[in-house]
Design a protein around this motif. Sequence first.
Motif, PDB file in Angstrom:
ATOM      1  N   GLY A 169       0.802  -1.215   0.000  1.00  0.00           N
ATOM      2  CA  GLY A 169       0.000   0.000   0.000  1.00  0.00           C
ATOM      3  C   GLY A 169       0.834   1.264   0.000  1.00  0.00           C
ATOM      4  O   GLY A 169       2.065   1.230  -0.039  1.00  0.00           O
ATOM      5  N   CYS A 170       0.143   2.404   0.053  1.00  0.00           N
ATOM      6  CA  CYS A 170       0.760   3.724  -0.041  1.00  0.00           C
ATOM      7  C   CYS A 170       0.886   4.336   1.354  1.00  0.00           C
ATOM      8  O   CYS A 170      -0.113   4.414   2.094  1.00  0.00           O
ATOM      9  CB  CYS A 170      -0.090   4.619  -0.942  1.00  0.00           C
ATOM     10  N   TYR A 171       2.104   4.785   1.706  1.00  0.00           N
ATOM     11  CA  TYR A 171       2.359   5.301   3.049  1.00  0.00           C
ATOM     12  C   TYR A 171       3.190   6.579   2.997  1.00  0.00           C
ATOM     13  O   TYR A 171       4.054   6.746   2.136  1.00  0.00           O
ATOM     14  CB  TYR A 171       3.074   4.239   3.896  1.00  0.00           C
ATOM     15  N   LYS A 172       2.913   7.464   3.951  1.00  0.00           N
ATOM     16  CA  LYS A 172       3.637   8.726   4.051  1.00  0.00           C
ATOM     17  C   LYS A 172       5.090   8.479   4.432  1.00  0.00           C
ATOM     18  O   LYS A 172       5.421   7.501   5.095  1.00  0.00           O
ATOM     19  CB  LYS A 172       2.993   9.618   5.117  1.00  0.00           C
ATOM     20  N   ASP A 173       5.941   9.409   4.006  1.00  0.00           N
ATOM     21  CA  ASP A 173       7.335   9.380   4.420  1.00  0.00           C
ATOM     22  C   ASP A 173       7.705  10.759   4.953  1.00  0.00           C
ATOM     23  O   ASP A 173       6.921  11.712   4.879  1.00  0.00           O
ATOM     24  CB  ASP A 173       8.241   8.982   3.254  1.00  0.00           C
ATOM     25  N   ASP A 174       8.907  10.853   5.496  1.00  0.00           N
ATOM     26  CA  ASP A 174       9.392  12.090   6.083  1.00  0.00           C
ATOM     27  C   ASP A 174      10.883  12.164   5.813  1.00  0.00           C
ATOM     28  O   ASP A 174      11.501  11.157   5.411  1.00  0.00           O
ATOM     29  CB  ASP A 174       9.105  12.091   7.599  1.00  0.00           C
ATOM     30  N   LEU A 175      11.487  13.337   6.039  1.00  0.00           N
ATOM     31  CA  LEU A 175      12.929  13.451   5.837  1.00  0.00           C
ATOM     32  C   LEU A 175      13.694  12.519   6.774  1.00  0.00           C
ATOM     33  O   LEU A 175      14.804  12.097   6.471  1.00  0.00           O
ATOM     34  CB  LEU A 175      13.372  14.902   6.017  1.00  0.00           C
ATOM     35  N   ASN A 176      13.102  12.213   7.927  1.00  0.00           N
ATOM     36  CA  ASN A 176      13.618  11.151   8.792  1.00  0.00           C
ATOM     37  C   ASN A 176      12.945   9.862   8.329  1.00  0.00           C
ATOM     38  O   ASN A 176      11.901   9.475   8.816  1.00  0.00           O
ATOM     39  CB  ASN A 176      13.287  11.447  10.253  1.00  0.00           C
ATOM     40  N   ARG A 177      13.541   9.201   7.371  1.00  0.00           N
ATOM     41  CA  ARG A 177      12.878   8.192   6.556  1.00  0.00           C
ATOM     42  C   ARG A 177      12.325   7.003   7.346  1.00  0.00           C
ATOM     43  O   ARG A 177      12.975   6.490   8.255  1.00  0.00           O
ATOM     44  CB  ARG A 177      13.852   7.657   5.507  1.00  0.00           C
ATOM     45  N   ALA A 178      11.126   6.571   6.923  1.00  0.00           N
ATOM     46  CA  ALA A 178      10.562   5.344   7.488  1.00  0.00           C
ATOM     47  C   ALA A 178      11.399   4.140   7.061  1.00  0.00           C
ATOM     48  O   ALA A 178      11.642   3.217   7.839  1.00  0.00           O
ATOM     49  CB  ALA A 178       9.115   5.180   7.033  1.00  0.00           C
ATOM     50  N   LEU A 179      11.817   4.138   5.807  1.00  0.00           N
ATOM     51  CA  LEU A 179      12.760   3.146   5.284  1.00  0.00           C
ATOM     52  C   LEU A 179      14.063   3.906   5.046  1.00  0.00           C
ATOM     53  O   LEU A 179      14.185   4.649   4.075  1.00  0.00           O
ATOM     54  CB  LEU A 179      12.223   2.524   3.991  1.00  0.00           C
ATOM     55  N   PRO A 180      15.043   3.770   5.922  1.00  0.00           N
ATOM     56  CA  PRO A 180      16.138   4.738   6.001  1.00  0.00           C
ATOM     57  C   PRO A 180      17.192   4.701   4.900  1.00  0.00           C
ATOM     58  O   PRO A 180      17.951   5.654   4.752  1.00  0.00           O
ATOM     59  CB  PRO A 180      16.783   4.420   7.353  1.00  0.00           C
ATOM     60  N   SER A 181      17.264   3.629   4.107  1.00  0.00           N
ATOM     61  CA  SER A 181      18.356   3.514   3.136  1.00  0.00           C
ATOM     62  C   SER A 181      17.826   3.538   1.704  1.00  0.00           C
ATOM     63  O   SER A 181      16.978   2.718   1.335  1.00  0.00           O
ATOM     64  CB  SER A 181      19.140   2.216   3.363  1.00  0.00           C
ATOM     65  N   GLU A 182      18.339   4.467   0.909  1.00  0.00           N
ATOM     66  CA  GLU A 182      18.017   4.466  -0.515  1.00  0.00           C
ATOM     67  C   GLU A 182      18.962   3.488  -1.201  1.00  0.00           C
ATOM     68  O   GLU A 182      20.179   3.661  -1.181  1.00  0.00           O
ATOM     69  CB  GLU A 182      18.172   5.859  -1.115  1.00  0.00           C
ATOM     70  N   ILE A 183      18.405   2.445  -1.804  1.00  0.00           N
ATOM     71  CA  ILE A 183      19.250   1.391  -2.368  1.00  0.00           C
ATOM     72  C   ILE A 183      19.317   1.434  -3.889  1.00  0.00           C
ATOM     73  O   ILE A 183      20.184   0.797  -4.490  1.00  0.00           O
ATOM     74  CB  ILE A 183      18.778  -0.007  -1.909  1.00  0.00           C
ATOM     75  N   LEU A 184      18.407   2.176  -4.521  1.00  0.00           N
ATOM     76  CA  LEU A 184      18.394   2.232  -5.981  1.00  0.00           C
ATOM     77  C   LEU A 184      17.772   3.550  -6.421  1.00  0.00           C
ATOM     78  O   LEU A 184      16.804   4.016  -5.815  1.00  0.00           O
ATOM     79  CB  LEU A 184      17.594   1.060  -6.546  1.00  0.00           C
ATOM     80  N   ASN A 185      18.340   4.126  -7.473  1.00  0.00           N
ATOM     81  CA  ASN A 185      17.824   5.392  -7.988  1.00  0.00           C
ATOM     82  C   ASN A 185      17.996   5.398  -9.501  1.00  0.00           C
ATOM     83  O   ASN A 185      19.090   5.150 -10.010  1.00  0.00           O
ATOM     84  CB  ASN A 185      18.594   6.566  -7.360  1.00  0.00           C
TER      85      ASN A 185
END
Length: 367
Positions: free
Chosen positions: A46-62
């Motif tokens: 599903g769709c969930y809000k995020d914040d600058l203090n990330r809910a999922l803290p690591s960006e693994i792909l861009n």
Amino acid sequence: MWIEATIQLLFLALLTSAKRYWDAELDKQLEYLELADCPYQVEAIGCYKDDLNRALPSEILNSRDRTRRSIFMEPQIQWTNYNHWLANFICQGARKLFEKKPNTFADYIGVQFYGEIWANLDEEVRTKYNKYGSSLNCVNGNYKKVLSHKPTQCGLFVGDELANYVYKVTRYNKDEDSKTCPYFESSGCWADNDPYLKPHQRPMTVYKMNERDPYINNWNKKLIDWGNWGKGYLGDLLCRCAELAKKENMKYFSIQFYGECWLGNNETNFKRDEKTDRCVDNKFDVCDVDQKTKCRAQLCAGKWKANKVYELKQGPHKCATSPCKNEGKCLTIGTNDYVCQCKKGFGGDQCEKGSPAVNPTDEIELS
């Protein structure tokens, strides 16, 4: 004057009708979008809000920002071919997650801002993708807003800025002794109307192995793990059966009665009885007979008197046939799929469209 006004109204009505038609056609295409032979099970959460203090803290792909060199992956976002591109991007995100967490069997990824994938790489911290609550700030592959934060629609979805569309990704192979799995594709769910015939008279002619009945001499010394049916067992069973088909040089294999592995080489033979809906997925829901809709699981098994048939694929990778036209570059995805990176001025799944690509950043604000 009234004639001109009438013509304008008719023209607007025609445009509105045409737009509704094409929107419906695009949505219909989304319903049949598959995850392109992805070697992982992908389940929409599903769709969930995020914040600058990330809910999922690591960006693994861009694939949105080339300045993120350490995690950037080609091809960059393909706006005019976004549905197909997104499916492969999600699959690559799952692959990257399991590269980073090799001892993890299942976890969550968040697809955000059209071309970013976020995850929790800390083995000691439980993943809390819903930390900031649900959101409606997600769209499908045609950039249409979701109707609910839960996955009530077919297709694939992505979050806008500071919103994650969350997927649970699971390895098919859980067993330590099953490091690899032969590549296979679904060939449908087919009836086996007379289970009392001898094996060589059945639609799938070789009853190779079973994990259902320890009193049959082809028992594999494993019993169906009902408690983990959708958490790895079904995928493992398919891999074991696929390995047997490969070893016996058989083109097709099937799962029947939840835990029986059957092999065969004759497509006409296993299709001699009618198609059936007596196949179930990892949640014991009925599989789509043609196994086409994205909303259905990719792995299924037959019940009693039903074969869920798969075709073993042992040929070269699809890129070997040079499918990308107009000097497009073929990039391998998953076990046997690809995506074409088109040269400027070309688009389409195989770069076959010669008109310059329209960049939807005019409509969607991206930084």
